[in-house]
Design a protein around this motif. Structure first.
Motif, PDB file in Angstrom:
ATOM      1  N   LEU C 173       0.830  -1.209   0.000  1.00 56.06           N
ATOM      2  CA  LEU C 173       0.000   0.000   0.000  1.00 56.06           C
ATOM      3  C   LEU C 173       0.857   1.248   0.000  1.00 56.06           C
ATOM      4  N   ILE C 174       1.903   1.226   0.835  1.00 57.04           N
ATOM      5  CA  ILE C 174       2.777   2.405   0.878  1.00 57.04           C
ATOM      6  C   ILE C 174       3.427   2.615  -0.481  1.00 57.04           C
ATOM      7  N   THR C 175       3.917   1.495  -1.063  1.00 60.53           N
ATOM      8  CA  THR C 175       4.542   1.589  -2.376  1.00 60.53           C
ATOM      9  C   THR C 175       3.568   2.150  -3.395  1.00 60.53           C
ATOM     10  N   ALA C 176       2.329   1.671  -3.329  1.00 63.39           N
ATOM     11  CA  ALA C 176       1.329   2.143  -4.281  1.00 63.39           C
ATOM     12  C   ALA C 176       1.094   3.632  -4.113  1.00 63.39           C
ATOM     13  N   ALA C 177       1.022   4.078  -2.855  1.00 65.40           N
ATOM     14  CA  ALA C 177       0.776   5.508  -2.625  1.00 65.40           C
ATOM     15  C   ALA C 177       1.919   6.328  -3.208  1.00 65.40           C
ATOM     16  N   ILE C 178       3.145   5.892  -2.926  1.00 62.81           N
ATOM     17  CA  ILE C 178       4.293   6.632  -3.459  1.00 62.81           C
ATOM     18  C   ILE C 178       4.306   6.566  -4.975  1.00 62.81           C
ATOM     19  N   GLY C 179       3.992   5.373  -5.498  1.00 58.76           N
ATOM     20  CA  GLY C 179       3.961   5.206  -6.953  1.00 58.76           C
ATOM     21  C   GLY C 179       2.976   6.150  -7.598  1.00 58.76           C
ATOM     22  N   ALA C 180       1.814   6.258  -7.010  1.00 56.60           N
ATOM     23  CA  ALA C 180       0.818   7.152  -7.582  1.00 56.60           C
ATOM     24  C   ALA C 180       1.320   8.586  -7.580  1.00 56.60           C
ATOM     25  N   MET C 181       1.976   8.949  -6.483  1.00 57.01           N
ATOM     26  CA  MET C 181       2.501  10.312  -6.414  1.00 57.01           C
ATOM     27  C   MET C 181       3.553  10.538  -7.477  1.00 57.01           C
ATOM     28  N   VAL C 182       4.453   9.567  -7.627  1.00 61.58           N
ATOM     29  CA  VAL C 182       5.519   9.706  -8.619  1.00 61.58           C
ATOM     30  C   VAL C 182       4.936   9.799 -10.018  1.00 61.58           C
ATOM     31  N   LEU C 183       3.937   8.958 -10.271  1.00 59.95           N
ATOM     32  CA  LEU C 183       3.385   8.914 -11.625  1.00 59.95           C
ATOM     33  C   LEU C 183       2.680  10.215 -11.981  1.00 59.95           C
ATOM     34  N   THR C 184       1.959  10.780 -11.027  1.00 56.84           N
ATOM     35  CA  THR C 184       1.163  11.962 -11.364  1.00 56.84           C
ATOM     36  C   THR C 184       1.929  13.243 -11.130  1.00 56.84           C
ATOM     37  N   HIS C 185       3.082  13.127 -10.511  1.00 58.89           N
ATOM     38  CA  HIS C 185       3.863  14.335 -10.257  1.00 58.89           C
ATOM     39  C   HIS C 185       4.502  14.799 -11.554  1.00 58.89           C
ATOM     40  N   ARG C 186       4.364  16.134 -11.782  1.00 60.35           N
ATOM     41  CA  ARG C 186       4.983  16.636 -12.999  1.00 60.35           C
ATOM     42  C   ARG C 186       6.217  17.440 -12.651  1.00 60.35           C
ATOM     43  N   GLU C 187       7.325  17.038 -13.178  1.00 56.09           N
ATOM     44  CA  GLU C 187       8.588  17.710 -12.871  1.00 56.09           C
ATOM     45  C   GLU C 187       8.667  19.000 -13.671  1.00 56.09           C
ATOM     46  N   ARG C 188       8.968  20.089 -12.973  1.00 56.18           N
ATOM     47  CA  ARG C 188       9.110  21.347 -13.711  1.00 56.18           C
ATOM     48  C   ARG C 188      10.532  21.421 -14.239  1.00 56.18           C
ATOM     49  N   THR C 189      10.658  21.468 -15.550  1.00 56.89           N
ATOM     50  CA  THR C 189      12.010  21.394 -16.120  1.00 56.89           C
ATOM     51  C   THR C 189      12.596  22.775 -16.364  1.00 56.89           C
ATOM     52  N   GLU C 190      11.740  23.827 -16.293  1.00 53.60           N
ATOM     53  CA  GLU C 190      12.317  25.145 -16.522  1.00 53.60           C
ATOM     54  C   GLU C 190      11.810  26.105 -15.447  1.00 53.60           C
ATOM     55  N   GLU C 191      12.461  27.218 -15.364  1.00 53.97           N
ATOM     56  CA  GLU C 191      12.081  28.247 -14.383  1.00 53.97           C
ATOM     57  C   GLU C 191      10.648  28.708 -14.680  1.00 53.97           C
ATOM     58  N   ARG C 192       9.922  28.909 -13.630  1.00 56.19           N
ATOM     59  CA  ARG C 192       8.564  29.422 -13.840  1.00 56.19           C
ATOM     60  C   ARG C 192       8.667  30.848 -14.380  1.00 56.19           C
ATOM     61  N   SER C 193       7.896  31.145 -15.430  1.00 57.63           N
ATOM     62  CA  SER C 193       7.974  32.475 -16.017  1.00 57.63           C
ATOM     63  C   SER C 193       7.407  33.499 -15.024  1.00 57.63           C
ATOM     64  N   THR C 194       8.075  34.623 -14.943  1.00 56.00           N
ATOM     65  CA  THR C 194       7.561  35.686 -14.065  1.00 56.00           C
ATOM     66  C   THR C 194       6.425  36.412 -14.776  1.00 56.00           C
ATOM     67  N   GLN C 195       5.744  37.226 -14.012  1.00 57.06           N
ATOM     68  CA  GLN C 195       4.609  37.952 -14.587  1.00 57.06           C
ATOM     69  C   GLN C 195       5.080  38.899 -15.683  1.00 57.06           C
ATOM     70  N   ARG C 196       6.263  39.488 -15.458  1.00 51.87           N
ATOM     71  CA  ARG C 196       6.806  40.399 -16.468  1.00 51.87           C
ATOM     72  C   ARG C 196       7.071  39.650 -17.773  1.00 51.87           C
ATOM     73  N   GLU C 197       7.699  38.499 -17.638  1.00 51.59           N
ATOM     74  CA  GLU C 197       8.003  37.729 -18.855  1.00 51.59           C
ATOM     75  C   GLU C 197       6.716  37.326 -19.566  1.00 51.59           C
ATOM     76  N   LEU C 198       5.727  36.934 -18.788  1.00 52.76           N
ATOM     77  CA  LEU C 198       4.472  36.522 -19.411  1.00 52.76           C
ATOM     78  C   LEU C 198       3.855  37.678 -20.172  1.00 52.76           C
ATOM     79  N   SER C 199       3.846  38.875 -19.546  1.00 46.56           N
ATOM     80  CA  SER C 199       3.208  40.006 -20.223  1.00 46.56           C
ATOM     81  C   SER C 199       4.017  40.418 -21.441  1.00 46.56           C
ATOM     82  N   GLU C 200       5.335  40.365 -21.306  1.00 47.29           N
ATOM     83  CA  GLU C 200       6.155  40.705 -22.476  1.00 47.29           C
ATOM     84  C   GLU C 200       5.891  39.738 -23.622  1.00 47.29           C
ATOM     85  N   ALA C 201       5.812  38.472 -23.275  1.00 49.15           N
ATOM     86  CA  ALA C 201       5.549  37.476 -24.313  1.00 49.15           C
ATOM     87  C   ALA C 201       4.204  37.738 -24.961  1.00 49.15           C
TER      88      ALA C 201
END
Lengths: 99, 634, 297
Positions: C173-201
């Motif tokens: 059960l513990i393994t399954a819980a961790i597995g589910a977390m790992v599977l659904t977890h999305r790794e952020r591969t880049e810096e989150r864009s700031t509000q300024r960058e978003l508006s500029e874009a």
């Protein structure tokens, strides 16, 4: 009525579940059908427990439930992550196993 | 004294090591170092010789054990030397003639940019040859045997920029390899039969060999004969010697006339105990010798290339020696005696030929010589003395040694003796013919040289001192060695303790043999004078008779080799390739293709759809349930 | 149908038949269970499938209770019908309930093979059960009676004979819980864009810079599926959620406003005509161009 009827019911439910796995393409429904099969097995276990007059069958059914719970958690997580990347919950779309 | 034996081998080996690894800084002095070390080796040989002379006959053998080469239980290979009268003779010949040829090469190779390497190879040859004759066991002898083969290969192909030289080197190496297989098999047989490599262990055991071992000993004899054929250019492994003349002339003189090619004679004489115990092998040896002495003589008659004519002569003379060695105790001593005298006069003849070529812009065709006696008098005289020696002119070296061999051949007795003696006699006549031909075409008659393709007209001139002095020394040897050896049969008494000797039972008296030899000699010379002295020699070779044409092509030896070995090998290879393609590949590829086809069909089942796999699983489960039920029902 | 009945039936040492009540219960609820199972397989929408399955599971829970497995019956309801089916519904919601699953088969021969294998398997199973000699049975009462009740009996087994399996399932059960977390977890591969960058874009891409218009026409419609109207009366698509736009569920009320205006116009005209004042000029030039031109002259 003979309690064996429960077993017939169990076999019927299992077969229906198996057919569902084979026929349906929506991964969630396929998964539900798998659960149906597991439940059919549980019914058979409980019935066996009654027929034999001991509790081992029920213990097995209990473990089946626990394992099913774990399986559901992981399975649904897989479905969600596949859906996220492919925008589809169809098992036919995930046919990467083909060469 | 024993340590001197090791130094004898070590000196030229050291020279080879220094010269071959020393690099360009030795280019100016390398040849002097090489010559010096050869002379050191010769001096050591002389010291040992004098020491040996001072001892009693039965005390003369020196042994020197250096170290154990392969110290494995049940397989002991030693590095040790044995210096007896036989080895001593070879040591003096090798180092003496070798030193002279080193000196000669200083002048001959003066303009060659790779002179240092050449002297390195010459030293390597000396070391290997000394190792060969000094080894006290067959295992070490084999090392020397291969060493001289290597040196020979390197020196024949010394001018490897010429494709002909490279090919000749390869040919010599390959043909020698056939002989080497014989030697290695013989050594393996010796070891398995007698459990040792050492001469001192093997030879007594050969004498006491039991019945079943005689067949093995005969086999060993045949294998040793094969080895001797390869190294000494005897039929059927003779084809490489003519081509080996592609090497520089000093190499032809030293390796392919005086020393290395006589290794086969040494091997047979050294293994005398084995051959004495194997009469069948001895018969094979004399047959090979007799055939070769005629073969080489016939080839020598037709060649216009002076060096190839001399090569044919070498082949023929070694045929004499092999035949004598095959006669057993009757002939061993005379084989070695002829070997030594031949070493002098053949080396002298080759050096003379080299001197002629040196003065004639490296022209080798005798039809383009003629009348050279006035241009190069020293060469003419020394070459002439060598010529008289080889044809067996009375009083010169060849007369004594060849005469003894012919006598020994008759002394073999019976039909065999008559056949061998007749062959030897005929060979003497042919020798007189072709050597007179060489002499007449080169030094007598009208001059026939002309400008070559580049417009250089040769200006025949005498060679420098460094070349003529060795020729003079060798000429002295050619004239006096035989007589010296024959006074009181001194050579016979010298070698007898090692090789043994028996007089044999000659049906003809020695005087009759000598008289017969004189007759055939005169006939041969006269015939040659009629053909090449009285008439002008045409500058372009005439078509000639069938025999002449065959002899020009070495009696089709290369063609026979080509047809039998090369073509046969090609056919074998082709059929094997065909078999490989059709049968082996057919089976393999067929299997692969059918598996592939089956897989291709099976792959269609693998459509990647999970649900298809699920059907298979359910079907399989159903089958299992059915099987279970069936088993319960039964 | 109550558990007591089946308990009463189970107290007999070795019976061959259950009580009639249980039989009635079996036939009624068994039908329901089969129908639920068929519904799970055959209904198009996954929500309906899930509900059918939940129904079947509840029936099974009742069957457990009827057979003396009280603990399992309750667990069935709590774990399966409660937790697992809820999980299913959540995922159905995440994935989208409207994506109706077509029942049309795409794999060649799949349905046929499924039918053969399924039928064959079912027939074999039933044949196997039919072969077994099940004339008499011990009954659950005997099992439950030994240790003072169903729950106590199960507990005794789980914590003695099956303690190893129990611990392993814990790890699972513990393994399954961790597995589910790992599977659904999305790794952020880049810096989150700031509000300024978003508006500029956004400015760089020439997109809408200002906030999007709110949906609905004030004072008449404020439902999210009704686009706002631009000053010239055309609907502003941007004001409606993109999801609704993609589904084609946007209600256009721009014509509706015109229609109502025209009706008003007509009504007032009728009214004025009755008073004899003549027709009023329409405010909408697009509605009647001829009249507009005439008016312009």
């Amino acid at each position: 009525m003979n309690p064996a009827n429960y077993l017939y019911l169990s076999a019927l439910l299992f077969t229906i579940g198996a057919s569902g796995v084979l026929i349906r393409r929506n991964a969630i429904v396929v998964f539900m059908c798998v659960e149906l099969m597991l439940n059919a097995c549980n019914l058979a276990f409980v019935t066996f427990s009654r027929l034999h007059g001991n509790l081992d069958g029920q213990v097995i059914a209990f473990f089946t439930m626990v394992v099913a719970a774990a399986e559901v958690v992981v399975g649904l997580a897989i479905i969600v992550s596949i859906f996220r990347s492919r925008h589809s919950a169809s098992v036919d779309d995930a046919n990467l196993m083909k060469l | 004294m024993e340590t001197l034996i090791g130094l004898l081998v070590a000196a030229p080996l050291l020279g080879a090591g220094i010269l071959l690894t020393g690099g360009k800084r030795l280019d100016r002095s390398g040849h002097l170092l090489g010559t010096l070390l050869a002379l050191v080796s010769f001096a050591l040989g002389v010291v040992l010789f004098l020491d040996m002379l001072g001892k009693d006959t039965d005390q003369r053998t020196l042994t020197s054990h250096l170290w154990t080469w392969v110290p494995v239980e049940g397989f002991q290979a030693q590095v040790g030397f044995q210096l007896d009268q036989l080895s001593m003779t070879f040591v003096l010949l090798i180092t003496g003639v070798g030193s002279l040829i080193h000196i000669y090469s200083i002048g001959y190779m003066e303009h060659d940019e790779n002179r240092r390497k050449f002297f390195g190879f010459l030293n390597l040859f000396l070391a290997a040859m000394l190792l060969l004759v000094l080894a006290d066991n067959y295992f070490l002898l084999y090392a020397g045997w291969e060493g001289v083969g290597l040196a020979s290969y390197l020196l024949i192909g010394f001018w490897q920029h010429k494709p002909s030289a490279a090919t000749a080197a390869k040919k010599a190496f390959l043909v020698n390899r056939v002989g080497d297989i014989g030697l290695s098999v013989a050594i393996m047989l010796l070891f398995t039969t007698f459990g040792s490599f050492a001469f001192s262990d093997v030879f007594p055991k050969v004498g006491q060999a039991s019945g079943s071992q005689h067949a093995t000993i005969t086999g060993i004899g045949f294998m040793l004969l094969l080895a001797a054929c390869g190294k000494s250019a005897q039929v059927p492994l003779q084809s490489w010697l003519g081509d080996a003349m592609e090497g520089p002339t000093p190499v032809s003189a030293l390796i392919h006339a005086a020393t290395m090619v006589t290794a086969g004679v040494y091997l047979i004489t050294r293994s005398g105990a084995i051959f004495n115990a194997a009469p069948d092998a001895q018969t094979a040896v004399v047959t090979v010798g007799a055939v070769t002495l005629l073969y080489g003589a016939i080839v020598g008659c037709a060649k216009d290339d002076i060096k190839k004519a001399l090569a044919g002569s070498t082949m023929s003379q070694i045929g004499y020696m092999i035949m004598a060695a095959g006669l057993g105790p009757i002939g061993y001593v005379f084989a070695i005696m002829h070997l030594v005298t031949h070493g002098f006069f053949k080396a002298g003849l080759f050096l003379g030929a080299g001197s002629v070529m040196h003065g004639m812009n490296d022209e080798v065709d005798m039809r383009r010589y003629g009348g050279l006696r006035t241009y190069m008098p020293v060469t003419f005289v020394t070459f002439g003395l060598g010529y008289l020696a080889i044809i067996g002119f009375p009083g010169l070296s060849g007369f004594f040694s060849k005469d003894k061999i012919i006598e020994a051949a008759f002394a073999k007795g019976g039909t065999e003796g008559w056949v061998l003696g007749g062959a030897a006699m005929l060979g003497a006549a042919v020798t007189a013919f072709y050597m007179t031909r060489v002499m007449l075409m080169t030094f007598f008659g009208e001059k026939r040289w002309a400008a070559d393709a580049d417009g250089h007209e040769p200006h025949p001139h005498e060679s420098p001192k460094s070349m003529t002095v060795p020729m003079v020394v060798l000429a002295f040897g050619s004239v006096f060695a035989g007589g010296l050896f024959s006074i009181n049969s001194s050579f016979l008494h010298w070698l007898e303790p090692v090789t043994g000797h028996s007089e044999g039972d000659s049906p003809v008296s020695a005087g009759a043999v000598t008289a017969g030899t004189m007759v055939v000699l005169v006939v041969g010379v006269a015939l040659a004078w009629l053909m090449y002295g009285r008439k002008a020699v045409p500058a372009v070779a005439p078509r000639g008779s069938l025999l002449t044409r065959a002899a020009r092509r070495d009696l089709y030896q290369d063609d026979i080799n080509h047809v039998v070995l090369v073509r046969g090998g090609e056919h074998l290879t082709r059929s094997l390739v065909y078999l490989d393609h059709s049968l082996v590949d057919g089976v393999v590829n067929g299997t692969a293709a059918s598996v592939g086809g089956l897989s291709g069909r099976l792959r269609k089942l693998q459509n990647g759809y999970v649900r298809s796999y699920a059907v298979s699983m359910l079907g399989g489960t159903a089958v299992v349930v059915a099987a279970t039920l069936l088993m319960r029902a039964v | 149908m109550t558990p007591t009945l089946s308990l009463a039936a189970g107290t007999l040492a070795a019976t061959t038949r259950t009580s009639t009540g249980e039989a009635v219960q079996f036939w009624v609820l068994g039908t329901v269970a089969v129908l639920g199972a068929l519904g799970t397989v055959l209904l198009k929408k996954s929500v309906h499938s899930a509900l059918s399955l939940a129904g079947t599971m509840i029936v099974l829970a009742v069957f457990y209770l009827a057979q003396g497995a009280y603990f399992l019956g309750v667990v069935q309801i709590v774990v399966y019908t409660g937790a697992i089916m809820m999980l299913f519904l959540f995922v159905v919601m995440l994935v989208g309930i409207t994506a109706a699953d077509s029942l049309k088969e795409t794999l060649k021969g799949q349905r046929w093979m499924a039918a053969v294998c399924g039928l064959g398997f079912g027939v074999l199973l039933i044949a196997g059960i039919g072969n077994a000699s099940l004339d008499s049975f011990a009954g659950a009462g005997q099992a439950n009676a030994g240790t003072g009740g169903n729950v106590q009996g199960l507990a005794k087994l789980v914590f003695t004979d099956y303690v190893w399996a129990f611990e392993i399932t814990g790890a699972l059960l513990i393994t399954a819980a961790i597995g589910a977390m790992v599977l659904t977890h999305r790794e952020r591969t880049e810096e989150r864009s700031t509000q300024r960058e978003l508006s500029e874009a956004r400015v760089r891409a020439g997109l809408q810079v200002t906030p999007l218009p709110a949906p609905g026409t004030y004072a008449r419609h404020n439902a999210v599926d009704i686009p706002a109207l631009l000053p010239d009366g055309t609907p502003a698509d941007l004001s409606v959620s993109s999801t609704l736009r993609d589904r084609g569920q946007v209600r256009d009320v721009s014509r509706d406003a015109m229609r109502r205006l025209a009706a008003l116009d007509q009504a007032s005209g009728e009214w004025l005509e009755r008073k004899g004042l003549g027709p009023v000029r329409s405010d909408d030039p697009a509605a009647d161009p001829a009249r507009t031109e005439e008016g312009a002259k």
